[in-house]
Design a protein around this motif. Structure first.
Motif, PDB file in Angstrom:
ATOM      1  N   LYS A   1       1.303  -9.334  -4.425  1.00 22.75           N
ATOM      2  CA  LYS A   1       1.121  -9.432  -3.230  1.00 22.75           C
ATOM      3  C   LYS A   1       1.059 -11.030  -2.935  1.00 22.75           C
ATOM      4  O   LYS A   1       1.794 -11.979  -3.575  1.00 22.75           O
ATOM      5  CB  LYS A   1       0.217  -9.309  -2.120  1.00 22.75           C
ATOM      6  CG  LYS A   1       0.405  -7.363  -1.670  1.00 22.75           C
ATOM      7  CD  LYS A   1       1.897  -7.179  -1.527  1.00 22.75           C
ATOM      8  CE  LYS A   1       2.842  -6.160  -0.908  1.00 22.75           C
ATOM      9  NZ  LYS A   1       3.923  -6.437  -0.513  1.00 22.75           N
TER      10      LYS A   1
ATOM     11  N   PHE B   1      -4.075  -2.038   2.332  1.00 24.00           N
ATOM     12  CA  PHE B   1      -3.718  -4.039   2.297  1.00 24.00           C
ATOM     13  C   PHE B   1      -3.027  -3.148   4.060  1.00 24.00           C
ATOM     14  O   PHE B   1      -2.696  -2.501   4.340  1.00 24.00           O
ATOM     15  CB  PHE B   1      -2.573  -4.022   1.605  1.00 24.00           C
ATOM     16  CG  PHE B   1      -2.215  -4.460   0.478  1.00 24.00           C
ATOM     17  CD1 PHE B   1      -2.019  -5.602   0.641  1.00 24.00           C
ATOM     18  CD2 PHE B   1      -3.069  -3.752  -0.537  1.00 24.00           C
ATOM     19  CE1 PHE B   1      -2.441  -6.121  -0.867  1.00 24.00           C
ATOM     20  CE2 PHE B   1      -3.114  -4.529  -2.201  1.00 24.00           C
ATOM     21  CZ  PHE B   1      -2.823  -5.702  -1.812  1.00 24.00           C
ATOM     22  N   ARG B   2      -3.198  -5.229   4.432  1.00 17.02           N
ATOM     23  CA  ARG B   2      -2.308  -4.619   5.855  1.00 17.02           C
ATOM     24  C   ARG B   2      -1.827  -6.132   5.688  1.00 17.02           C
ATOM     25  O   ARG B   2      -1.449  -6.946   6.484  1.00 17.02           O
ATOM     26  CB  ARG B   2      -3.264  -4.429   6.632  1.00 17.02           C
ATOM     27  CG  ARG B   2      -4.447  -3.741   6.845  1.00 17.02           C
ATOM     28  CD  ARG B   2      -3.337  -2.554   7.775  1.00 17.02           C
ATOM     29  NE  ARG B   2      -4.700  -1.478   7.922  1.00 17.02           N
ATOM     30  CZ  ARG B   2      -3.955  -0.415   7.087  1.00 17.02           C
ATOM     31  NH1 ARG B   2      -4.072  -0.218   5.826  1.00 17.02           N
ATOM     32  NH2 ARG B   2      -5.057   0.668   7.415  1.00 17.02           N
TER      33      ARG B   2
ATOM     34  N   GLY C   1       3.417   2.960   1.462  1.00 16.70           N
ATOM     35  CA  GLY C   1       1.384   3.006   0.867  1.00 16.70           C
ATOM     36  C   GLY C   1       1.291   2.317  -0.736  1.00 16.70           C
ATOM     37  O   GLY C   1       2.479   1.529  -0.340  1.00 16.70           O
TER      38      GLY C   1
ATOM     39  N   THR D   1       1.448  -2.317  -5.684  1.00 12.25           N
ATOM     40  CA  THR D   1       0.677  -3.504  -5.460  1.00 12.25           C
ATOM     41  C   THR D   1       0.157  -3.567  -7.234  1.00 12.25           C
ATOM     42  O   THR D   1      -0.207  -5.298  -7.219  1.00 12.25           O
ATOM     43  CB  THR D   1       0.120  -3.997  -4.786  1.00 12.25           C
ATOM     44  OG1 THR D   1      -1.157  -3.447  -4.612  1.00 12.25           O
ATOM     45  CG2 THR D   1       0.593  -3.238  -3.244  1.00 12.25           C
TER      46      THR D   1
ATOM     47  N   LEU E   1       0.554   3.510   6.088  1.00 11.83           N
ATOM     48  CA  LEU E   1      -0.481   2.392   6.173  1.00 11.83           C
ATOM     49  C   LEU E   1      -1.688   3.932   6.627  1.00 11.83           C
ATOM     50  O   LEU E   1      -2.856   3.465   5.624  1.00 11.83           O
ATOM     51  CB  LEU E   1      -1.564   1.913   7.105  1.00 11.83           C
ATOM     52  CG  LEU E   1       0.246   0.930   7.201  1.00 11.83           C
ATOM     53  CD1 LEU E   1      -0.604  -0.854   8.033  1.00 11.83           C
ATOM     54  CD2 LEU E   1       0.102   0.511   5.865  1.00 11.83           C
TER      55      LEU E   1
ATOM     56  N   CYS F   1      -2.851   2.910   3.187  1.00  9.70           N
ATOM     57  CA  CYS F   1      -2.384   1.980   2.036  1.00  9.70           C
ATOM     58  C   CYS F   1      -3.748   1.042   2.566  1.00  9.70           C
ATOM     59  O   CYS F   1      -4.648   0.381   3.637  1.00  9.70           O
ATOM     60  CB  CYS F   1      -1.484   0.761   2.229  1.00  9.70           C
ATOM     61  SG  CYS F   1      -1.450  -0.334   1.517  1.00  9.70           S
TER      62      CYS F   1
HETATM   63  S1  SF4 Z   1       3.274  -3.871   2.475  1.00  9.33           S
HETATM   64 FE1  SF4 Z   1       2.481  -2.600   1.136  1.00  9.33          FE
HETATM   65  S2  SF4 Z   1       1.228  -2.664   0.348  1.00  9.33           S
HETATM   66 FE2  SF4 Z   1       1.069  -4.499   2.698  1.00  9.33          FE
HETATM   67  S3  SF4 Z   1       0.454  -3.080   3.736  1.00  9.33           S
HETATM   68 FE3  SF4 Z   1       3.002  -2.459   4.041  1.00  9.33          FE
HETATM   69  S4  SF4 Z   1       2.555  -0.909   2.089  1.00  9.33           S
HETATM   70 FE4  SF4 Z   1      -0.007  -1.536   1.846  1.00  9.33          FE
END
Ligand code: SF4
Ligand code: SF4
Length: 175
Positions: free
Chosen positions: A157, A23-24, A106, A134, A34, A21
């Protein structure tokens, strides 16, 4: 993979988590997904200390030799065919419940070509498909993705660009 899931779409489902993924999100509840690479996890409470530790944390035994599951390999390479074979084992549950397969992560659309190929094969096999995403990733082949996906579960998000960059590290203005 998570079989017999009652979430992430209708009916009984198999959820396939694609690792990786961009994103963080600070609230992430799947931190093991991740990294785009396989990882070794360690659960202290399961460890019976049957092998000396290296670097003060993990022992030297290979993951597959851990007798308690304290060490576990997270993620492995799968091909479309063998993944399809595995999800097809639960076909009767999908048919009886109106369920199917859900791709999650992810961010599963980070591996978009694989996702499209796998979802297309599921559809051809008569299995319902869902994608949890997302949607803040560039779409490589939107037409193919849409035709292979029955349901999109969109977990968008943060729309504000500056805030998204600050909090998640991602520019939500996908081009
Ligand atoms: S919540 Fe979802 S989009 Fe955000 S870091 Fe975790 S897996 Fe990635
Ligand atoms: S093999 Fe497993 S149980 Fe034994 S020391 Fe290593 S992590 Fe702990």
């Amino acid at each position: 993979m998570q079989r017999y899931s009652l979430h992430d779409g209708g009916g009984i489902r198999t959820v396939v988590f694609l690792k990786g993924c961009p994103f963080r999100c600070p609230w992430c509840c799947n931190p093991e997904n991740l990294s785009f690479e396989p990882e070794v996890s360690f659960k202290e409470r399961l460890c019976i200390h049957c092998s000396p530790r290296v670097n003060g944390r993990l022992c030297e035994k290979p993951v597959e030799d851990c007798p308690t599951g304290a060490k576990e390999l997270l993620g492995r390479e799968r091909g479309v065919d063998d993944l399809l074979d595995e999800v097809l084992r639960d076909r009767v549950f999908y048919e009886e419940s109106g369920g199917g397969v859900t791709l999650s992560g992810g961010e599963c659309l980070s591996r978009q070509r694989f996702a499209i190929d796998f979802l297309t094969r599921c559809k051809q096999a008569g299995i319902g498909t869902a994608v949890e995403t997302t949607l803040a990733v560039p779409l490589e082949d939107a037409a193919a993705l849409v035709s292979a996906t029955d349901v999109f579960l969109v977990d968008f998000k943060i729309a504000d660009r500056a805030r998204s960059l600050r909090v998640t590290g991602i520019d939500p203005e996908v081009r």
